[in-house]
Design a protein around this motif. Sequence first.
Motif, short mmCIF file in Angstrom:
data_model
loop_
_atom_site.label_atom_id
_atom_site.label_comp_id
_atom_site.label_asym_id
_atom_site.label_seq_id
_atom_site.Cartn_x
_atom_site.Cartn_y
_atom_site.Cartn_z
N ILE A 285 -1.09 5.07 7.47
CA ILE A 285 0.30 5.18 7.94
C ILE A 285 0.42 4.69 9.38
O ILE A 285 1.41 4.09 9.77
N LEU B 142 1.48 1.06 9.97
CA LEU B 142 2.82 0.57 9.65
C LEU B 142 3.60 0.26 10.91
O LEU B 142 3.36 0.86 11.98
N GLN C 271 8.86 0.29 9.25
CA GLN C 271 8.21 0.66 7.98
C GLN C 271 7.93 2.16 7.94
O GLN C 271 8.12 2.81 6.90
N SER D 106 9.40 4.82 5.28
CA SER D 106 8.46 5.65 4.50
C SER D 106 8.84 7.12 4.59
O SER D 106 8.79 7.85 3.58
N LEU E 107 9.78 -2.04 1.46
CA LEU E 107 8.97 -1.15 0.62
C LEU E 107 7.83 -1.92 -0.04
O LEU E 107 6.70 -1.42 -0.13
N ILE F 241 5.22 -2.31 2.50
CA ILE F 241 4.56 -1.02 2.76
C ILE F 241 3.54 -0.74 1.66
O ILE F 241 2.39 -0.36 1.93
N ARG G 146 6.63 4.83 -5.18
CA ARG G 146 7.20 5.75 -4.21
C ARG G 146 6.51 7.10 -4.30
O ARG G 146 6.38 7.83 -3.30
N LEU H 158 3.42 6.95 -2.24
CA LEU H 158 3.79 6.96 -0.82
C LEU H 158 4.15 8.37 -0.37
O LEU H 158 3.72 8.83 0.69
N THR H 159 4.92 9.07 -1.19
CA THR H 159 5.30 10.45 -0.85
C THR H 159 4.07 11.35 -0.75
O THR H 159 3.97 12.19 0.14
N LEU I 29 2.26 10.80 2.58
CA LEU I 29 2.96 11.35 3.73
C LEU I 29 2.95 12.87 3.74
O LEU I 29 3.12 13.49 4.79
#
Length: 887
Positions: A829, A832, A836, A840, A867, A870, A879, A882-883, A886
């Motif tokens: 992360i 980025l 970005q 995110s 996206l 990313i 997604r 990605l979630t 994070l």
Amino acid sequence: MLGDLLGRTGDCHGGALVLLGDAGLGKTALLAAVRAMPGFRRIECAGVPAEKALPYGALRRLLDAVTSRVEQLPSVLARIATCDVSNKAREITGESAFFVGAELVSVLAEVARDQPMALCVDDAQWLDPESSTALLFAARRFQGHPIALLLATRSPVANDLPTLRLAPLTTAASRAVLAQRVPGGLSDDLADALVALASGNPLALVELADALTAEQRAGTAPAPVVLPENSRMRALYRRRLARLSAHAQHLVRIAVADREIELTTLIRAAKEAGIALPALAEATRSGLLTDHGDVIAAPSELVRTCLYADTPAADRQATHELLARVLDADPHRLRALVHRAAIAGRRDLRLAAELDRAGADERRSRDHVCAARAYELAARLTPDSDAKALRLLSAAREHWLAGATGRCRALLRRIRPLTADLTVRGLADLLRGELELRDGAPAAAQQSLLDAAAALTGTNRELAVTALMRAGEAGWAAGDYRGFLDIARLAATVNDSPRTPMLRMMADHFDGISATFRGDHERASAPLRRVISLGGKLPGCTAKGLASVSALVAGEDERAQDLAAQAVNAALADGSTTLTPWTLEVLAIASLRLDRHGVAFSAAAEGLRFAQAAGQRNSVVNHVALQGVVAALQGDKQTTVRCLETVTAAIARAPGQQRTMALWAQACLDLIEDRPADALAQLRVVIASPMRTMAMAQFVEAAARCDEHEAAAREVDDFDRWARATGNRAQLAISRRCQALLAGDDAAEHFDAALGLHGEADRPFEHAKTELFYGEWLRRARKPVAARKHLRQAWHTFRRYNTPYWTGRARAELRAAGEAVEAGTSATIADLTPQQAQISRLVAEGATNKEIAAQLFLSPRTVDHHLRNIFAKLGIRSRVELTAILR
């Protein structure tokens, strides 16, 4: 180091720092800087030459500064503070150094109890041995006390104490000192002369700057050649010389009368002058001479000029006569002539002619420094102004070839007032123009070159057209691209009936480039190909280099690289040091066009080395910018940023080629870091320059990502016409790829055509990028099986090129298309971009693309593009992944 020591001292962890360096390097200035640091009690003490033989003399002065009440001192220190040295020196020096040092630590610790102490001792080389021993003993025991000892000295005092060695300033730092000292600024020539004379000594720089006259600042009087007579540095060297024996002084004066002298020559001179040879050891111990084995010289130009200037006139005359006799039988008679010239009158025609011939001999042997010296001296002894101007021009040319650009400029300024001869003035303007083109203001270079062409047209048409050719190059460098057409029309009138192959070649070069600028690519083809053909036959780096440039414009990339390599070899073989950086620049660009990134980067690195040696600052920037472009195209962000930091000033102020190259590199970096709008803004400037065909692929990529399809399509049409006119399959492939990026749903046909053309051209890196872009388009079109074939091919090629960015992007796309590939180093992360990272975070919070677009004032399509980048950067496919990262 100083700040760190004082910081620790404030926390009761004191210590010592030795500031070691020769006079004028800033030791006292550093001690003075401690005054500006609050919270410290500053105690000052300095060594005094007259008291070096006085036992504990320095310590007594230090104790006086620490306390005025002798009765508060411990017994040994009290006796030192009150002793009558003449009567009790034996008793005091008999005391144990341990007791003296221990009591000194105790006294200083008591004084520093309420406030940290900075004990500053300057000129420690003049401390008496007893005081020095006591201070050094105490210094090793300050760790548990709030006491810092700062000891400034010219000679080492203790190997076990932290030492900061002050070296001479770099050229950049020296120029910064001058800029601070002279707020109005100095010309580059004058600044360079002062920097060379000061030899990195900041005090000398200050003294030189303060002594400048208004005429010297304005450039109407010569730059100083020695420090002012009242200089502290000059006085220091006088005192050092005066402390030597008469024989050693005589030997030093012989040595500094020459810039450097062979040991055998010095021995012969010493023998003839009746000087005992042990005097040489005495002179080198003093630091006024340096023994390099076979050569003896002053340690710097600063020392040499000061000692020479302070030599009495009669002694100077005798020394030059002595060296002229000793060197007369030497195979290099030029040095004997130099010494004869130093004592000659102002009108010695015979000696001037001898020096002129010697200069020609040195020129043939490519010793440009010696040749320049001979011609300058010949000019000084020449009364006729036209002959003097011609000899000054010869000296200026040799200085240019030696990389001494400042000296070259200074001599060129003297020529115009001396002569009305158009040929001499034209040759001087030609040299001045080339100098400004490579190391000055390109606009000024263009004007000088146009003046040269006008002056030389009647006497030397080939040189006149050469001047116009350089003027066209200067126009490019200055950003006046369309002005090339005016210069081409002027060249046609000067060169209306070319009679030599070189004149025909330059005429065709002008015709071909002009037609290309007008967009008449079919008309350009024939003259450009005639240039290419002649370039293969004519000798010399200029012909090869022009042919290489023509080959690039004509789309004959392989031929362009071959001719550029020949140009580099010809420049090296001819000793054309001033043109070698230019030929390497052409080679780097030709190699870049061929996807030979390693060759391009190496050529730029080699060109940078030659440009620095030749004193060509504009060429230095060009080569660093080229390295930045190569690195950016490969996705090497770290190298690109480092190169761009080096040429930041050029990006901000240069209107032409330097700025174009830097903007191209910056735009490639912006594309890598997902800033297409920024990249597009930079590339609009690039494609308005002669680099347009080189950067068209990046321009279209940025425009497509910013939905600027219509403007990009117009540029692609012109690019496609050029590519078709040249028949270059690689460029035609890039043209079809560009059309694919702008075609939306109809892109497949263009991508397939581009890949077919790539198969006929050897450009693997661009081929792989087309495979990647096609694979990305197919995956977005929900055709993962078809996408994987292209993405896999791109991935393999990028791995062979060892480009982590492109390899990682292809790998991530492959994974997104459903194919598992070997793991690589994944981004995090933290890698980025700020935008970005913001997108995110919003995705992790559950926002849709439409909601993110509204919140960030972007289009949903742009959010979707971000996206995808990313996902590619992080090596994920959804997604949900990605979630998870994070959270």
